[in-house]
Scaffold this motif. Structure first.
Motif, mmCIF file in Angstrom:
data_model
loop_
_atom_site.group_PDB
_atom_site.id
_atom_site.type_symbol
_atom_site.label_atom_id
_atom_site.label_comp_id
_atom_site.label_asym_id
_atom_site.label_seq_id
_atom_site.Cartn_x
_atom_site.Cartn_y
_atom_site.Cartn_z
ATOM 1 N N GLY A 277 -4.668 15.603 11.327
ATOM 2 C CA GLY A 277 -4.659 16.307 10.059
ATOM 3 C C GLY A 277 -3.701 17.480 10.065
ATOM 4 N N LEU A 278 -2.768 17.488 9.139
ATOM 5 C CA LEU A 278 -1.901 18.626 8.889
ATOM 6 C C LEU A 278 -2.156 19.100 7.458
ATOM 7 C CD1 LEU A 278 1.425 17.311 10.493
ATOM 8 C CD2 LEU A 278 -0.209 18.906 11.497
ATOM 9 N N GLU A 279 -1.625 20.240 7.087
ATOM 10 C CA GLU A 279 -1.850 20.743 5.741
ATOM 11 C C GLU A 279 -1.363 19.713 4.726
ATOM 12 O OE1 GLU A 279 -1.782 25.543 6.081
ATOM 13 O OE2 GLU A 279 0.152 24.549 5.912
ATOM 14 N N GLY A 280 -2.270 19.233 3.901
ATOM 15 C CA GLY A 280 -1.940 18.235 2.900
ATOM 16 C C GLY A 280 -2.662 16.923 3.059
ATOM 17 N N GLY A 281 -3.161 16.650 4.261
ATOM 18 C CA GLY A 281 -3.870 15.395 4.421
ATOM 19 C C GLY A 281 -4.233 15.085 5.848
ATOM 20 N N LEU A 282 -5.273 14.289 5.977
ATOM 21 C CA LEU A 282 -5.699 13.763 7.268
ATOM 22 C C LEU A 282 -5.646 12.247 7.196
ATOM 23 C CD1 LEU A 282 -8.547 14.695 9.614
ATOM 24 C CD2 LEU A 282 -8.685 12.459 8.505
ATOM 25 N N SER A 283 -5.167 11.626 8.267
ATOM 26 C CA SER A 283 -5.223 10.175 8.394
ATOM 27 C C SER A 283 -6.122 9.833 9.570
ATOM 28 C CB SER A 283 -3.833 9.580 8.618
ATOM 29 O OG SER A 283 -3.048 9.678 7.450
ATOM 30 N N CYS A 284 -7.004 8.867 9.359
ATOM 31 C CA CYS A 284 -7.950 8.469 10.397
ATOM 32 C C CYS A 284 -8.028 6.948 10.442
ATOM 33 C CB CYS A 284 -9.333 9.057 10.118
ATOM 34 S SG CYS A 284 -10.600 8.614 11.340
ATOM 35 N N ARG A 285 -8.157 6.417 11.643
ATOM 36 C CA ARG A 285 -8.418 5.000 11.833
ATOM 37 C C ARG A 285 -9.468 4.838 12.922
ATOM 38 N NH1 ARG A 285 -6.016 5.281 7.874
ATOM 39 N NH2 ARG A 285 -4.377 3.957 7.016
ATOM 40 N N ALA A 286 -10.399 3.919 12.665
ATOM 41 C CA ALA A 286 -11.440 3.626 13.647
ATOM 42 C C ALA A 286 -11.725 2.138 13.629
ATOM 43 C CB ALA A 286 -12.712 4.421 13.340
ATOM 44 N N GLY A 287 -11.873 1.571 14.793
ATOM 45 C CA GLY A 287 -12.153 0.154 14.923
ATOM 46 C C GLY A 287 -12.375 -0.180 16.381
ATOM 47 N N TYR A 288 -11.725 -1.241 16.835
ATOM 48 C CA TYR A 288 -11.884 -1.680 18.218
ATOM 49 C C TYR A 288 -10.527 -1.877 18.884
ATOM 50 C CZ TYR A 288 -16.874 -2.599 17.573
ATOM 51 O OH TYR A 288 -18.221 -2.462 17.335
ATOM 52 N N VAL A 289 -10.474 -1.581 20.178
ATOM 53 C CA VAL A 289 -9.305 -1.896 21.004
ATOM 54 C C VAL A 289 -9.465 -3.359 21.396
ATOM 55 C CG1 VAL A 289 -7.956 -1.266 23.036
ATOM 56 C CG2 VAL A 289 -9.290 0.480 21.827
ATOM 57 N N ALA A 290 -9.066 -4.215 20.491
ATOM 58 C CA ALA A 290 -9.348 -5.642 20.643
ATOM 59 C C ALA A 290 -8.308 -6.463 19.909
ATOM 60 C CB ALA A 290 -10.742 -5.960 20.101
ATOM 61 N N GLU A 291 -8.199 -7.742 20.308
ATOM 62 C CA GLU A 291 -7.342 -8.685 19.593
ATOM 63 C C GLU A 291 -8.133 -9.448 18.544
ATOM 64 O OE1 GLU A 291 -5.065 -11.165 22.189
ATOM 65 O OE2 GLU A 291 -4.642 -9.526 23.582
ATOM 66 N N TRP A 448 -3.648 0.720 4.671
ATOM 67 C CA TRP A 448 -3.341 -0.183 5.799
ATOM 68 C C TRP A 448 -4.401 -0.016 6.877
ATOM 69 C CZ3 TRP A 448 -1.275 1.305 10.814
ATOM 70 C CH2 TRP A 448 -0.895 0.219 11.608
ATOM 71 N N PHE A 449 -5.159 -1.069 7.137
ATOM 72 C CA PHE A 449 -6.262 -0.975 8.087
ATOM 73 C C PHE A 449 -6.380 -2.255 8.892
ATOM 74 C CE2 PHE A 449 -11.056 -1.148 8.797
ATOM 75 C CZ PHE A 449 -10.964 -0.445 9.980
ATOM 76 N N ASN A 450 -6.236 -2.115 10.189
ATOM 77 C CA ASN A 450 -6.404 -3.208 11.141
ATOM 78 C C ASN A 450 -7.585 -2.874 12.038
ATOM 79 O OD1 ASN A 450 -6.252 -5.259 12.963
ATOM 80 N ND2 ASN A 450 -4.259 -4.675 13.812
ATOM 81 N N PRO A 451 -8.722 -3.519 11.845
ATOM 82 C CA PRO A 451 -9.907 -3.175 12.652
ATOM 83 C C PRO A 451 -9.784 -3.575 14.112
ATOM 84 C CG PRO A 451 -10.343 -5.095 11.301
ATOM 85 C CD PRO A 451 -9.000 -4.582 10.876
ATOM 86 N N PHE A 452 -8.839 -4.502 14.433
ATOM 87 C CA PHE A 452 -8.605 -4.915 15.808
ATOM 88 C C PHE A 452 -7.211 -4.447 16.215
ATOM 89 C CE2 PHE A 452 -11.536 -8.528 14.481
ATOM 90 C CZ PHE A 452 -12.658 -7.898 14.994
ATOM 91 N N ALA A 453 -7.154 -3.305 16.862
ATOM 92 C CA ALA A 453 -5.897 -2.572 17.017
ATOM 93 C C ALA A 453 -4.878 -3.261 17.911
ATOM 94 C CB ALA A 453 -6.183 -1.172 17.562
#
Length: 463
Positions: A277-291, A448-453
């Motif tokens: 997070g910087l001034e103006g917005g936060l980006s977050c992704r959560a999922g699994y370290v998986a194929e 843009w969201f990939n649950p299996f990183a």
């Protein structure tokens, strides 16, 4: 309102977001600060206030900085703004010279009680004496501004400034003359900070862009046997002001919450959560370290259908629903219908306003009649949690801009305007998420969201 359902979510190959260089960060010109004071004066007149006393520290500086054009470092700071146009800024030993950063003149007052422990007190004066020097007098009506709103069962004339400051204000002006006025700044319906001008939006878009790019670079580098510390190096602010501490937690650390990185190595199948997070917005992704699902524990292999797809359906619904005139309560109800909190375990608001801080306030709560307006910067923020699964997350922010504001962005900040439109086009063409004409992504990875990183060419899309 259109509801997007889990059956509309597909996990497939998707082109990754791309971006151009950002160039220089836009600077907020002095006349913007003058207009901010004018907005403040209007609210002071409505509230019958003679002066406002605005508190700031390293963590809670945004209301202070909104007028002062700087934020205190190491120490606390206080800005006293009088309705007659006279301003004072109370600072400790190390911050005193920062008064020169003010775009609207403020008289500096050395207030050594604001300094760090055991620093020199050779010019000491009490907090009461400092407020007197700043023009506070007995009988004046004073608004104390901290950083939070006391709502619901917490309503009342509470103060979220240090007690030694609140006590001193009451002693000087009279206990019955001091009230909490933080809502003047951040109330989600009528606060002066909830609507941003074109220059502020351009400056904050820069931070949101940088934060999203740092996170995307970390996700590209994410692989087993790298340590959290090694990956955390990608979440580098490059000296910019952070709106919150960066987060990277994997494996067992994922369940610990908002913790700093460790030297633990990432393992295949680990849950993970990362944010910048910087001034103006936060980006977050959560999922699994998986194929894919085969890399998960047996009990979690229904993750896509049971949790991730319903979550993304709610995310896509949120993005397509927000816009001018939409009430926060309607958005809340839509998310509750698609992703009922009783089942999916989310506890916070499904979104909030953003600024130089990560969470300014939120119009999204049950029954909220607060409507979204042009100039608002809004964060898509839903955090589900179900026992036995890692909660998915793809948090980013958007800007709401009517035709007048769009024209200003295009004419004054064409590069910002180009980036916003490119992101909007990407969300439509690659992800199937169609934003309203007045809604523009602040983040380069919005939607843009990939649950299996580890399956790096895949992501969710709406069909």
């Amino acid at each position: 309102m259109k509801y997007i359902l889990p059956e509309n979510v597909e996990y497939r190959k998707v082109k990754k977001p791309v971006w151009k260089g950002l160039g220089d960060c836009p600077q907020v010109p002095g006349q913007v600060y003058e207009k901010r004071y004018e907005k403040l004066y209007e609210k002071m007149d409505e509230a019958g206030l003679d002066a406002v006393v605005i508190y700031g520290d390293r963590e809670h500086y945004s209301n202070f900085r909104y007028l002062a054009a700087f934020d205190p470092r190491f120490e606390e700071g206080v800005l006293v703004a009088h309705r007659n146009g006279k301003n004072y800024v109370l600072l400790g030993n190390e911050c005193l010279n920062l008064y020169r950063e003010c775009k609207v003149a403020a008289e500096p007052i050395l207030c050594q009680i604001l300094s760090l422990p055991n620093q020199p007190m050779d010019a000491f004066q009490s907090m009461e004496e400092s407020f007197c020097r700043a023009g506070i007098r007995d009988g004046m009506r004073i608004g104390a501004v901290g950083w939070k709103l006391f709502t619901g069962r917490a309503e009342g004339n509470h103060f979220d400034i240090p007690s030694y400051m609140a006590d001193a204000l009451k002693a000087v002006a009279g206990a019955g003359n001091v009230r909490n006025a933080t809502g003047i700044f951040i109330d989600p319906e009528k606060g002066i900070r909830i609507i941003n001008d074109v220059h502020t939006i351009a400056a904050l878009e820069y931070g949101a862009s940088e934060a999203s790019r740092r996170l995307a670079e970390m996700l590209e580098a994410l692989e087993p046997e790298k340590s959290e510390a090694e990956l955390g190096a990608y979440l580098n602010s490059k000296g910019r002001v952070m709106s919150c501490h960066p987060l990277l937690a994997t494996g067992a650390n994922r369940a610990r919450g908002l913790v700093s990185v460790t030297d633990d190595k990432v393992q295949k199948g680990d849950a993970f959560c990362a944010s910048m997070g910087l001034e103006g917005g936060l980006s977050c992704r959560a999922g699994y370290v998986a194929e894919g699902i085969d890399d998960l524990e047996e009990g979690a292999r229904d993750y896509l259908e049971k949790l991730a797809k319903p979550y993304f359906a709610a995310v896509a619904t949120w993005y397509e629903a927000v816009g001018i005139g939409m009430a926060g309560g309607e958005i809340y109800q839509a998310i509750q219908a698609i992703l009922p909190k009783e089942t999916y375990g989310w506890v916070l608001n499904p979104g909030h306003l953003i600024g130089t801080e990560e969470w300014l306030s939120s119009p999204f709560y049950p029954g909220s009649q607060t409507t979204l307006k042009s100039g608002m910067l809004v964060q898509m923020d839903m955090i589900p949690g179900m026992e036995g699964y890692s909660g998915p997350n793809c948090e980013d922010g958007i800007c709401i801009a009517d035709m007048e504001l769009q024209k200003e962005l295009e004419e004054i900040y064409p590069e910002v305007w180009e980036r916003m439109n490119a992101r909007k086009q990407y969300m439509k063409e690659e992800l199937g998420i169609v934003l309203k004409p007045e809604v523009f992504p602040m983040s380069d990875i919005a939607g843009w969201f990939n649950p299996f990183a580890l399956n790096k060419d895949m992501a969710f899309a709406i069909v």
